[in-house]
Scaffold this motif. Structure first.
Motif, short mmCIF file in Angstrom:
data_model
loop_
_atom_site.label_atom_id
_atom_site.label_comp_id
_atom_site.label_asym_id
_atom_site.label_seq_id
_atom_site.Cartn_x
_atom_site.Cartn_y
_atom_site.Cartn_z
N GLU A 86 0.82 -1.20 0.00
CA GLU A 86 0.00 0.00 0.00
C GLU A 86 0.86 1.26 0.00
O GLU A 86 0.55 2.24 -0.67
N GLN A 87 1.95 1.23 0.75
CA GLN A 87 2.86 2.37 0.75
C GLN A 87 3.48 2.57 -0.63
O GLN A 87 3.61 3.70 -1.12
N GLN A 88 3.86 1.46 -1.26
CA GLN A 88 4.43 1.57 -2.60
C GLN A 88 3.41 2.10 -3.59
O GLN A 88 3.73 2.96 -4.42
N LEU A 89 2.18 1.60 -3.52
CA LEU A 89 1.14 2.07 -4.42
C LEU A 89 0.94 3.57 -4.28
O LEU A 89 0.81 4.29 -5.27
N ALA A 90 0.95 4.06 -3.05
CA ALA A 90 0.74 5.48 -2.81
C ALA A 90 1.84 6.33 -3.42
O ALA A 90 1.61 7.49 -3.77
N GLY A 91 3.01 5.76 -3.56
CA GLY A 91 4.14 6.52 -4.10
C GLY A 91 4.28 6.46 -5.61
O GLY A 91 5.18 7.10 -6.16
N LEU A 92 3.43 5.70 -6.27
CA LEU A 92 3.55 5.54 -7.72
C LEU A 92 2.59 6.47 -8.46
O LEU A 92 1.44 6.66 -8.04
N SER A 93 3.05 7.01 -9.57
CA SER A 93 2.15 7.76 -10.45
C SER A 93 1.21 6.78 -11.14
O SER A 93 1.44 5.56 -11.14
N LEU A 94 0.18 7.30 -11.76
CA LEU A 94 -0.73 6.43 -12.51
C LEU A 94 0.03 5.67 -13.59
O LEU A 94 -0.18 4.47 -13.79
N GLU A 95 0.93 6.37 -14.29
CA GLU A 95 1.68 5.72 -15.35
C GLU A 95 2.53 4.57 -14.81
O GLU A 95 2.66 3.52 -15.45
N GLN A 96 3.09 4.74 -13.62
CA GLN A 96 3.90 3.68 -13.01
C GLN A 96 3.03 2.53 -12.51
O GLN A 96 3.42 1.37 -12.60
N ARG A 97 1.86 2.84 -12.02
CA ARG A 97 0.94 1.77 -11.59
C ARG A 97 0.55 0.90 -12.77
O ARG A 97 0.55 -0.33 -12.69
N VAL A 98 0.21 1.55 -13.87
CA VAL A 98 -0.14 0.80 -15.07
C VAL A 98 1.05 -0.03 -15.54
O VAL A 98 0.89 -1.18 -15.96
N GLY A 99 2.25 0.50 -15.44
CA GLY A 99 3.43 -0.24 -15.84
C GLY A 99 3.61 -1.54 -15.08
O GLY A 99 4.11 -2.54 -15.63
N GLN A 100 3.20 -1.56 -13.82
CA GLN A 100 3.31 -2.78 -13.02
C GLN A 100 2.44 -3.91 -13.57
O GLN A 100 2.64 -5.08 -13.23
N LEU A 101 1.51 -3.59 -14.43
CA LEU A 101 0.55 -4.56 -14.94
C LEU A 101 1.01 -5.21 -16.25
O LEU A 101 0.26 -5.99 -16.84
N PHE A 102 2.24 -4.92 -16.68
CA PHE A 102 2.75 -5.48 -17.93
C PHE A 102 4.00 -6.31 -17.70
O PHE A 102 4.85 -5.96 -16.88
N MET A 103 4.09 -7.41 -18.44
CA MET A 103 5.30 -8.23 -18.52
C MET A 103 5.71 -8.28 -19.99
O MET A 103 5.01 -8.88 -20.81
N VAL A 104 6.81 -7.63 -20.33
CA VAL A 104 7.21 -7.48 -21.72
C VAL A 104 8.36 -8.43 -22.05
O VAL A 104 9.21 -8.72 -21.21
N ALA A 105 8.38 -8.89 -23.29
CA ALA A 105 9.43 -9.80 -23.74
C ALA A 105 10.76 -9.09 -23.90
O ALA A 105 10.82 -7.94 -24.36
N ALA A 106 11.83 -9.81 -23.56
CA ALA A 106 13.19 -9.39 -23.84
C ALA A 106 13.92 -10.59 -24.42
O ALA A 106 13.86 -11.68 -23.84
N LYS A 107 14.57 -10.44 -25.52
CA LYS A 107 15.28 -11.57 -26.09
C LYS A 107 16.31 -12.08 -25.09
O LYS A 107 17.06 -11.30 -24.49
N ALA A 108 16.36 -13.39 -24.93
CA ALA A 108 17.25 -13.98 -23.93
C ALA A 108 18.71 -13.76 -24.27
O ALA A 108 19.57 -13.85 -23.38
N THR A 109 19.00 -13.44 -25.52
CA THR A 109 20.37 -13.18 -25.92
C THR A 109 20.76 -11.71 -25.76
O THR A 109 21.91 -11.35 -25.97
N GLY A 110 19.79 -10.88 -25.39
CA GLY A 110 20.07 -9.47 -25.20
C GLY A 110 18.87 -8.63 -25.57
O GLY A 110 18.29 -8.81 -26.64
#
Length: 426
Positions: A86-110
Motif C-alpha cells: 500500500e505504501q508503494q502504491l501510494a508513491g507511484l504515479s498512474l503511469e507507473q501503476r499501469v506499468g506494473q501490470l505489464f510483462m514485456v518480452a526481452a530476447k534472452a540473448t540481449g
C-alpha cells in the motif's frame, strides 16, 4: 511525471482498490512468433525438431549472484506485505501503476531497444526472457542485469522487476548452455515420480535463480484427454508438455514441479487455466480456437485448484474460448473465467497472468488498445506481451481510461496492489 494523487489524498483510491480486490479474491489482503511458448505454442528453430509445428517461448550452476534489483521469491511474513504494498502504491504515479501490470518480452540473448523503451518510457514493471539462448547462466545473468538496471524512481518508482522465462523442458526451454541442465519434456519428467521430480525441479530452479530469474512460466497443468488424442492437441500434447492424461496424475506431478521451483526460490506460473488439453488448434497461430466441452466445475480444473491451495501465486489464463463457460468472450476477456472461477470459486488471491496478448493469432480481431482494456476490465492482473512494439498503445489506452473512469481506475489500482503484494511477499 504527473502524480495523480498525493499520499495524503490517496485514502479513497486505495480503499476502492482494496474493496474491489476483496470482491475479486474473497479477502481484503493478498496471500501471498511471433508466437513465443509463454505461452502455448511453437518451439524455435534451435529447439529439438518436432513432429510438425513448433511451441513458442514466452513467456526466462554456478553463476553470478542474482542482481539486487530482482525480488527474492522466498516467503516473507504475510502481515508485513500488505502495508508495504500500500505504501508503494501510494508513491507511484498512474503511469507507473499501469506499468506494473505489464510483462514485456526481452530476447534472452540481449534486450532490444523496444524492450528497453517499454521498461523506461512506459514503466513496464516485469519482463520475461524469450526466444532461445545457448549462452549459459553467466551470459544470462548479464542480460538480466541490463534489464534490472533500468529500475529507478523515474521508471518503476524503485519497485524491482519480476524477471521470468519459460523453462518447462523439452521443446520449451529458453535457457541452455553452461550452468543450465537439459530438461526433458513434462511427459518424460512424469516418469521420475513425485519426489524425484520435485528435487529435479529444485535444481533447475536454482539454476534460474543463479542467473537472476525469479519467475518460471511453468508448469503446464492442462490435462490432455488421452495418449491417442495427444498428437492432435497442437498446443500441449503434440509437444509432450502434459504430465499425464488424468487430472489426478497431472495434479500430483505438475505440482511437484511447481513445489520444486518454490523450494529454489522461483515462483512457478501454472498454466493455461481453465485448460488447453481438449482443443485442436494452437491459439498462437490460429484464430477462433475454442473448447466446447470444459465446464465451470470440470474435473480437469483439479490441478489448478490444488496449486492454488498449495500457495501458488501465479495462474496464467489461456487464450481459448470456452463455449460452456463463457460463449461470448475468450478467456482473457472473460469475467466468468477470471473473477468467478479463479477469484470466487477457487479463492485465488494472486496474479492472474495472461498468455501472450500481443502476437497470438487468436487476438487478431482486436486492436492492441482493446486487448489491454478488455483484459484488465474483465479482472486480469498482468498482461504478457511478446511484442514490445505493442506496449505504447496498450499502456496509453489503460492510462487514459483510468484517468476518466473511476471504476476502471479502481481496477487498475487493485491489480497493481496485487502485483505489489506478491512482490513484497517474495
Amino acid at each position: 511525471m504527473r502524480k495523480i494523487q498525493t499520499i495524503a489524498s490517496l485514502g479513497t483510491s486505495i480503499a476502492a482498490a482494496g474493496a474491489l480486490l476483496a470482491m475479486a479474491s474473497g479477502c481484503s489482503t493478498g496471500s501471498g512468433t511471433t508466437a513465443d511458448p509463454t505461452t502455448e505454442g511453437t518451439p524455435s528453430a534451435s529447439a529439438p525438431s518436432s513432429p510438425s509445428a513448433t511451441p513458442q517461448s514466452s513467456a526466462a550452476s554456478a553463476a553470478p549472484t542474482p542482481p539486487a534489483a530482482s525480488p527474492s521469491p522466498s516467503a516473507a511474513p504475510a502481515t508485513s506485505a500488505p502495508a508495504t504494498a500500500e505504501q508503494q502504491l501510494a508513491g507511484l504515479s498512474l503511469e507507473q501503476r499501469v506499468g506494473q501490470l505489464f510483462m514485456v518480452a526481452a530476447k534472452a540473448t540481449g534486450a532490444e531497444p523496444g524492450t528497453i523503451q517499454a521498461l523506461t518510457k512506459y514503466h513496464a514493471g516485469n519482463v520475461y526472457l524469450s526466444g532461445r539462448s545457448k549462452a549459459g547462466s553467466v551470459a544470462t545473468a548479464a542480460v538480466v542485469s541490463s534489464l534490472t538496471d533500468t529500475v529507478s524512481s523515474e521508471t518503476t518508482g524503485g519497485v524491482p522487476l519480476f524477471v521470468a522465462t519459460d523453462q518447462e523442458g523439452g521443446y520449451v526451454q529458453v535457457l541452455s548452455g553452461p550452468g543450465f541442465s537439459t530438461i526433458p519434456t513434462a511427459l518424460a519428467q512424469a516418469g521420475s515420480g513425485q519426489a524425484k521430480l520435485r528435487a529435479d525441479a529444485a535444481t533447475w530452479g536454482k539454476e534460474l535463480r543463479s542467473a537472476g530469474v525469479n519467475v518460471n512460466l511453468a508448469p503446464v497443468l492442462d490435462t490432455v484427454t488421452s495418449p491417442e488424442f495427444a498428437p492432435s492437441n497442437a498446443p500441449i500434447g503434440h509437444f509432450q508438455r502434459e504430465y499425464g492424461y488424468a487430472p489426478g496424475t497431472v495434479s500430483t506431478l505438475g505440482n511437484a514441479f511447481a513445489d520444486g521451483m518454490k523450494d529454489a526460490g522461483v515462483a512457478p506460473v501454472v498454466k493455461h487455466f481453465p485448460g488447453l488439453g481438449r482443443v485442436v488448434p494452437n491459439t498462437d497461430v490460429t484464430s477462433d480456437v475454442r473448447d466446447t466441452v470444459t465446464t465451470r466445475e470440470d474435473p480437469s480444473l483439479e490441478p489448478f485448484h490444488a496449486a492454488i491451495k498449495s500457495g501458488t501465486e501465479w495462474v496464467m489464463v489461456s487464450n481459448a474460448l470456452y463455449d460452456r463457460i463463457d460463449p461470448a468472450n475468450i478467456a482473457p476477456f472473460s469475467p466468468t473465467v477470471m473473477d468467478t472461477m479463479l477469484r470466487a470459486d477457487a479463492g485465488f488471491k494472486g496474479i492472474i497472468l495472461s498468455d501472450d496478448l500481443c502476437s497470438a493469432a487468436q487476438l487478431e480481431a482486436w486492436s492492441d488498445a482493446d486487448r489491454a482494456l478488455n483484459f484488465f476490465g474483465a479482472g486480469g492482473t498482468m498482461l504478457v506481451c511478446a511484442d514490445p512494439a505493442s506496449i505504447p498503445a496498450m499502456h496509453q489506452a489503460v492510462v487514459k481510461k483510468a484517468q476518466t473512469e473511476p471504476s476502471f481506475s479502481a481496477k487498475v489500482d487493485a491489480a497493481a496492489l496485487t502485483v505489489l503484494r506478491v512482490k513484497a511477499g517474495q
